[in-house]
Design a protein around this motif. Structure first.
Motif, PDB file in Angstrom:
ATOM      1  N   PRO A 248      10.779 -70.607  -1.541  1.00  9.42           N
ATOM      2  CA  PRO A 248      10.987 -69.944  -0.254  1.00  9.42           C
ATOM      3  C   PRO A 248       9.674 -69.632   0.443  1.00  9.42           C
ATOM      4  N   GLN A 249       8.531 -69.714  -0.279  1.00  9.62           N
ATOM      5  CA  GLN A 249       7.233 -69.446   0.350  1.00  9.62           C
ATOM      6  C   GLN A 249       6.772 -70.628   1.200  1.00  9.62           C
ATOM      7  N   SER A 250       7.350 -71.793   1.002  1.00  9.29           N
ATOM      8  CA  SER A 250       6.852 -72.984   1.672  1.00  9.29           C
ATOM      9  C   SER A 250       7.101 -72.917   3.175  1.00  9.29           C
ATOM     10  N   ALA A 251       6.121 -73.448   3.937  1.00  9.09           N
ATOM     11  CA  ALA A 251       6.267 -73.529   5.385  1.00  9.09           C
ATOM     12  C   ALA A 251       7.158 -74.705   5.739  1.00  9.09           C
ATOM     13  N   PRO A 252       7.765 -74.691   6.927  1.00  7.60           N
ATOM     14  CA  PRO A 252       8.586 -75.831   7.346  1.00  7.60           C
ATOM     15  C   PRO A 252       7.764 -77.113   7.338  1.00  7.60           C
ATOM     16  N   ASP A 253       8.398 -78.204   6.964  1.00  3.80           N
ATOM     17  CA  ASP A 253       7.714 -79.483   6.887  1.00  3.80           C
ATOM     18  C   ASP A 253       7.571 -80.072   8.283  1.00  3.80           C
ATOM     19  N   GLU A 254       6.321 -80.129   8.796  1.00  5.77           N
ATOM     20  CA  GLU A 254       6.059 -80.678  10.120  1.00  5.77           C
ATOM     21  C   GLU A 254       5.404 -82.053  10.016  1.00  5.77           C
ATOM     22  N   SER A 255       5.408 -82.624   8.803  1.00  6.60           N
ATOM     23  CA  SER A 255       4.658 -83.851   8.577  1.00  6.60           C
ATOM     24  C   SER A 255       5.200 -85.029   9.387  1.00  6.60           C
ATOM     25  N   ALA A 256       6.452 -84.923   9.843  1.00  8.37           N
ATOM     26  CA  ALA A 256       7.028 -86.026  10.609  1.00  8.37           C
ATOM     27  C   ALA A 256       6.293 -86.243  11.925  1.00  8.37           C
ATOM     28  N   THR A 257       5.643 -85.201  12.433  1.00  7.42           N
ATOM     29  CA  THR A 257       4.921 -85.324  13.703  1.00  7.42           C
ATOM     30  C   THR A 257       3.435 -85.559  13.509  1.00  7.42           C
ATOM     31  N   PHE A 258       2.983 -85.599  12.280  1.00 16.25           N
ATOM     32  CA  PHE A 258       1.560 -85.819  11.988  1.00 16.25           C
ATOM     33  C   PHE A 258       1.420 -87.086  11.163  1.00 16.25           C
ATOM     34  N   ASN A 259       0.702 -88.044  11.688  1.00 16.06           N
ATOM     35  CA  ASN A 259       0.518 -89.326  11.005  1.00 16.06           C
ATOM     36  C   ASN A 259      -0.568 -89.173   9.938  1.00 16.06           C
ATOM     37  N   ALA A 260      -0.180 -88.636   8.786  1.00 17.39           N
ATOM     38  CA  ALA A 260      -1.139 -88.298   7.730  1.00 17.39           C
ATOM     39  C   ALA A 260      -1.755 -89.562   7.128  1.00 17.39           C
ATOM     40  N   PRO A 261      -3.064 -89.738   7.250  1.00 19.35           N
ATOM     41  CA  PRO A 261      -3.686 -90.980   6.780  1.00 19.35           C
ATOM     42  C   PRO A 261      -3.697 -91.133   5.268  1.00 19.35           C
ATOM     43  N   LEU A 262      -3.596 -90.029   4.522  1.00 20.18           N
ATOM     44  CA  LEU A 262      -3.645 -90.108   3.061  1.00 20.18           C
ATOM     45  C   LEU A 262      -2.277 -89.881   2.428  1.00 20.18           C
ATOM     46  N   GLN A 263      -1.233 -89.995   3.220  1.00 20.42           N
ATOM     47  CA  GLN A 263       0.112 -89.839   2.665  1.00 20.42           C
ATOM     48  C   GLN A 263       0.350 -90.855   1.550  1.00 20.42           C
ATOM     49  N   GLY A 264       0.868 -90.384   0.432  1.00 18.29           N
ATOM     50  CA  GLY A 264       1.098 -91.247  -0.719  1.00 18.29           C
ATOM     51  C   GLY A 264      -0.021 -91.230  -1.733  1.00 18.29           C
ATOM     52  N   LEU A 265      -1.182 -90.711  -1.346  1.00 17.50           N
ATOM     53  CA  LEU A 265      -2.299 -90.598  -2.291  1.00 17.50           C
ATOM     54  C   LEU A 265      -2.023 -89.462  -3.266  1.00 17.50           C
ATOM     55  N   ARG A 266      -2.213 -89.729  -4.558  1.00 17.51           N
ATOM     56  CA  ARG A 266      -1.932 -88.723  -5.582  1.00 17.51           C
ATOM     57  C   ARG A 266      -3.236 -88.231  -6.203  1.00 17.51           C
ATOM     58  N   VAL A 267      -3.419 -86.924  -6.174  1.00 21.39           N
ATOM     59  CA  VAL A 267      -4.671 -86.305  -6.602  1.00 21.39           C
ATOM     60  C   VAL A 267      -4.386 -85.265  -7.674  1.00 21.39           C
ATOM     61  N   VAL A 268      -5.159 -85.309  -8.746  1.00 27.36           N
ATOM     62  CA  VAL A 268      -5.136 -84.265  -9.769  1.00 27.36           C
ATOM     63  C   VAL A 268      -6.404 -83.433  -9.590  1.00 27.36           C
ATOM     64  N   ASP A 269      -6.213 -82.156  -9.335  1.00 31.13           N
ATOM     65  CA  ASP A 269      -7.318 -81.247  -9.007  1.00 31.13           C
ATOM     66  C   ASP A 269      -7.566 -80.299 -10.178  1.00 31.13           C
ATOM     67  N   LEU A 270      -8.538 -80.643 -11.009  1.00 32.59           N
ATOM     68  CA  LEU A 270      -8.940 -79.765 -12.109  1.00 32.59           C
ATOM     69  C   LEU A 270     -10.248 -79.085 -11.695  1.00 32.59           C
ATOM     70  N   SER A 271     -10.197 -78.323 -10.616  1.00 32.95           N
ATOM     71  CA  SER A 271     -11.403 -77.652 -10.133  1.00 32.95           C
ATOM     72  C   SER A 271     -11.076 -76.204  -9.813  1.00 32.95           C
ATOM     73  N   HIS A 272     -12.120 -75.411  -9.657  1.00 33.36           N
ATOM     74  CA  HIS A 272     -11.922 -73.991  -9.411  1.00 33.36           C
ATOM     75  C   HIS A 272     -13.033 -73.474  -8.510  1.00 33.36           C
ATOM     76  N   VAL A 273     -12.898 -72.249  -8.092  1.00 35.01           N
ATOM     77  CA  VAL A 273     -13.842 -71.533  -7.217  1.00 35.01           C
ATOM     78  C   VAL A 273     -13.851 -72.176  -5.823  1.00 35.01           C
TER      79      VAL A 273
END
Length: 407
Positions: free
Chosen positions: A7-32
């Motif tokens: 329920p914290q998620s914002a409405p999905d507006e991605s349909a109106t934004f042509n995201a250039p990295l859509q489909g790219l999968r990233v594992v983020d093992l970083s901090h700070v």
């Protein structure tokens, strides 16, 4: 990967934004900061980022009411793993097997000890782009030295160059080296992905905060190599042009950058001191720099009597760059902030309404939408495990043994 159903998620507006990295999968093992900023930039451009956190969580979840974490980890999902267990490491390897990018920013050797070093992950996924951000690179005499942005500001010469003359060096409050390092790594990752599209082969990327700090100081290092001179601290003043600094005005401070001969003459006209424009000592840029102290002493008393906002408007009208020095609170009052839509309201994981900043990147006039706010610790652990093919009983066991945690 599917979006969070929280329920914290914002409405999905991605349909109106042509995201250039859509489909790219990233594992983020970083901090700070530096690593999370890099992964955030990729997420803002549409990448699906899964952030791996320890049971304690990213240490920047706490400071200043979570504001660091809120800004650096938007558009990501969080899974909590105990990577010191074999089962926890197996989950991480499962994520990496299907990933395009892996990001880490631990002291060199730490991820190797966890069994997640580059050679291990490359054998598992030869197309993986693996990005390591560290204080001082992956080898050399300072390889194991801990590093935070202010320490790099000190070591790179940036801090010594910042502050008022005759006073102690000063750090910039904003962690600019972390921001620049994260941005540099994001660019390097996209460049490596562009090459991978031709070759099919991944890469290992090494970005050091110290290198980034020195890169930012490169003009002054070049000057030192040319002349053997380090430029003194000049406060808000620029070391190469005058007047180009902050001035006291009746209601605060105003930064004025009259950097050309024309701007200097127009400044004198606005200030009502045409005689200074005719003074041969100030007629050229080199002359103004040679006599900078005299020039500043001449115009400062005039500027001090002026209202800052009024003078700002008059200078802008004649094409002189300037800006009233504002507090963070005052920035929000400017129509510019509203018109650019940089602030994005959302409901934070801490249960409060918060506003975070969108990316400054605009594509076809659009800034990327907030697909989801920064996640609660382990908010998506179960969701991610399901996507990896874990059964309900397996997930229950991992949760019970605290190999995995879910908020």
């Amino acid at each position: 990967m599917s979006n969070s159903k929280s329920p914290q998620s914002a409405p999905d507006e991605s349909a109106t934004f042509n995201a250039p990295l859509q489909g790219l999968r990233v594992v983020d093992l970083s901090h700070v900061q530096a690593g999370p900023i890099c992964a955030m930039m990729l997420a803002d451009m549409g990448a699906e980022v899964v952030k791996i956190e320890s049971l304690e969580g990213d240490m920047y979840r706490e400071p200043i009411a979570g504001s660091f974490y809120q800004n650096f980890n938007r558009n990501k999902r969080s899974i909590v793993l105990d990577l010191k267990t074999e089962e926890g490491k197996d989950v991480a390897l499962g994520l990496v097997k299907g990933a395009d990018v892996f990001i880490e920013n631990f002291i060199p050797g730490a991820v190797e000890r966890l069994g997640l070093g580059y050679e291990v992950l490359r054998a598992l996924n030869p197309a993986l782009v693996y990005g390591s951000i560290s204080g001082f690179g992956q080898d050399g005499p300072w390889v194991n030295r801990a590093a935070f942005d202010p320490a790099i500001q000190a070591l790179s010469g940036l801090m010594d160059a910042t502050g008022e003359p005759g006073r102690p060096p000063v750090r910039t409050r904003a962690a600019m080296i972390d921001y620049c390092a994260g941005t540099t790594m994001a660019f390097a990752i996209v460049a490596a992905l562009f090459r991978r599209a031709r070759t099919g082969v991944g890469d290992y990327l090494d970005v050091a905060l110290m290198d980034v700090g020195m890169y930012a100081m490169s003009p002054y290092m070049t000057f030192y190599k040319l002349r053997g001179v380090t430029l003194p601290r000049t406060g808000s003043a620029h070391p190469a042009t005058a007047p180009n600094q902050g001035f006291r005005v009746r209601d605060g401070y105003l930064y004025i950058a009259a950097t050309s001969d024309r701007m200097w003459r127009d400044l004198c006209k606005v200030l009502g001191v045409p005689e200074l424009a005719q003074d041969p000592r100030f007629a050229t840029r080199s002359g103004r720099m040679k006599n900078a102290r005299t020039l500043i002493d001449a115009v400062s008393p005039v500027i001090e009597k002026r209202d800052g906002s009024e003078l700002e408007a008059q200078l802008l009208a004649v094409g002189i760059p300037c800006g009233k020095v504002r507090t963070v609170a005052e920035v929000f009052d400017d129509p510019y902030v509203v018109s650019r839509g940089m602030l994005e309201p959302t409901r934070g994981w801490i249960g409060e309404d918060v506003q975070s900043m969108k990316t400054p990147i605009r594509l076809s006039g659009m800034s990327s939408p907030l697909r989801r706010p920064a996640p609660a610790l382990g908010e998506h652990s179960v969701e991610v495990l399901r996507e990896l093919g874990y059964s309900a009983s397996q997930i229950d066991r991992l949760l019970a043994t605290q190999v995995v945690a879910q908020s």
